[in-house]
Design a protein around this motif. Structure first.
Motif, PDB file in Angstrom:
ATOM      1  N   UNK A   1       2.842 -26.808  23.268  1.00  0.00           N
ATOM      2  CA  UNK A   1       3.956 -25.857  23.311  1.00  0.00           C
ATOM      3  C   UNK A   1       4.040 -25.282  24.715  1.00  0.00           C
ATOM      4  N   UNK A   2       5.228 -24.958  25.118  1.00  0.00           N
ATOM      5  CA  UNK A   2       5.447 -24.433  26.454  1.00  0.00           C
ATOM      6  C   UNK A   2       5.418 -22.909  26.422  1.00  0.00           C
ATOM      7  N   UNK A   3       4.698 -22.320  27.366  1.00  0.00           N
ATOM      8  CA  UNK A   3       4.648 -20.861  27.470  1.00  0.00           C
ATOM      9  C   UNK A   3       5.596 -20.365  28.557  1.00  0.00           C
ATOM     10  N   UNK A   4       6.190 -21.277  29.271  1.00  0.00           N
ATOM     11  CA  UNK A   4       7.074 -20.930  30.368  1.00  0.00           C
ATOM     12  C   UNK A   4       8.476 -20.635  29.826  1.00  0.00           C
ATOM     13  N   UNK A   5       9.045 -19.526  30.250  1.00  0.00           N
ATOM     14  CA  UNK A   5      10.393 -19.177  29.819  1.00  0.00           C
ATOM     15  C   UNK A   5      11.409 -19.906  30.684  1.00  0.00           C
ATOM     16  N   UNK A   6      12.447 -20.367  30.042  1.00  0.00           N
ATOM     17  CA  UNK A   6      13.503 -21.045  30.768  1.00  0.00           C
ATOM     18  C   UNK A   6      14.427 -20.028  31.412  1.00  0.00           C
ATOM     19  N   UNK A   7      14.662 -20.205  32.681  1.00  0.00           N
ATOM     20  CA  UNK A   7      15.580 -19.324  33.384  1.00  0.00           C
ATOM     21  C   UNK A   7      17.004 -19.836  33.204  1.00  0.00           C
ATOM     22  N   UNK A   8      17.892 -18.913  33.038  1.00  0.00           N
ATOM     23  CA  UNK A   8      19.290 -19.297  32.893  1.00  0.00           C
ATOM     24  C   UNK A   8      19.838 -19.692  34.266  1.00  0.00           C
ATOM     25  N   UNK A   9      20.628 -20.712  34.265  1.00  0.00           N
ATOM     26  CA  UNK A   9      21.190 -21.234  35.511  1.00  0.00           C
ATOM     27  C   UNK A   9      22.690 -20.988  35.513  1.00  0.00           C
ATOM     28  N   UNK A  10      23.205 -20.536  36.616  1.00  0.00           N
ATOM     29  CA  UNK A  10      24.638 -20.331  36.751  1.00  0.00           C
ATOM     30  C   UNK A  10      25.085 -20.841  38.119  1.00  0.00           C
TER      31      UNK A  10
END
Length: 94
Positions: free
Chosen positions: A82-91
């Motif tokens: 499982x990934x513990x890294x949060x996905x950053x929103x891209x714009x």
């Protein structure tokens, strides 16, 4: 092709044991580059007048290489990780 081979070389050495990295590097540089860059040019030149046969031989080499690479590389599965890294929103403003 250099950008691809440098990445392949770097990632390929990560699978080698610590005491065998020098041997793996020498084998890649000495054998792989010499045969791939020079030797297969000569083999390819033999098929200039018979290009269909050349494509068949190339396909056989490619298929055998894929089988050998699949048998050599034994990377463990990561399906249970499982990934513990949060996905950053891209714009587009970023």
């Amino acid at each position: 092709m250099g950008f691809f081979s440098s990445w392949l070389f770097k990632s390929g050495l990560s699978f080698a044991p610590e005491d065998g990295k020098g041997t793996a590097s020498s084998a890649y540089g000495g054998l792989g580059m010499a045969l791939g860059n020079n030797g297969f040019n000569v083999i390819g030149a033999l098929f200039l007048s018979q290009f269909r046969l050349g494509f068949i031989v190339f396909g056989i080499f490619t298929f055998a290489g894929v089988l050998i690479a699949t048998l050599i590389v034994h990377e463990p599965s990561n399906l249970d990780e499982t990934s513990t890294k949060k996905k950053e929103k891209f714009s587009l403003k970023m």
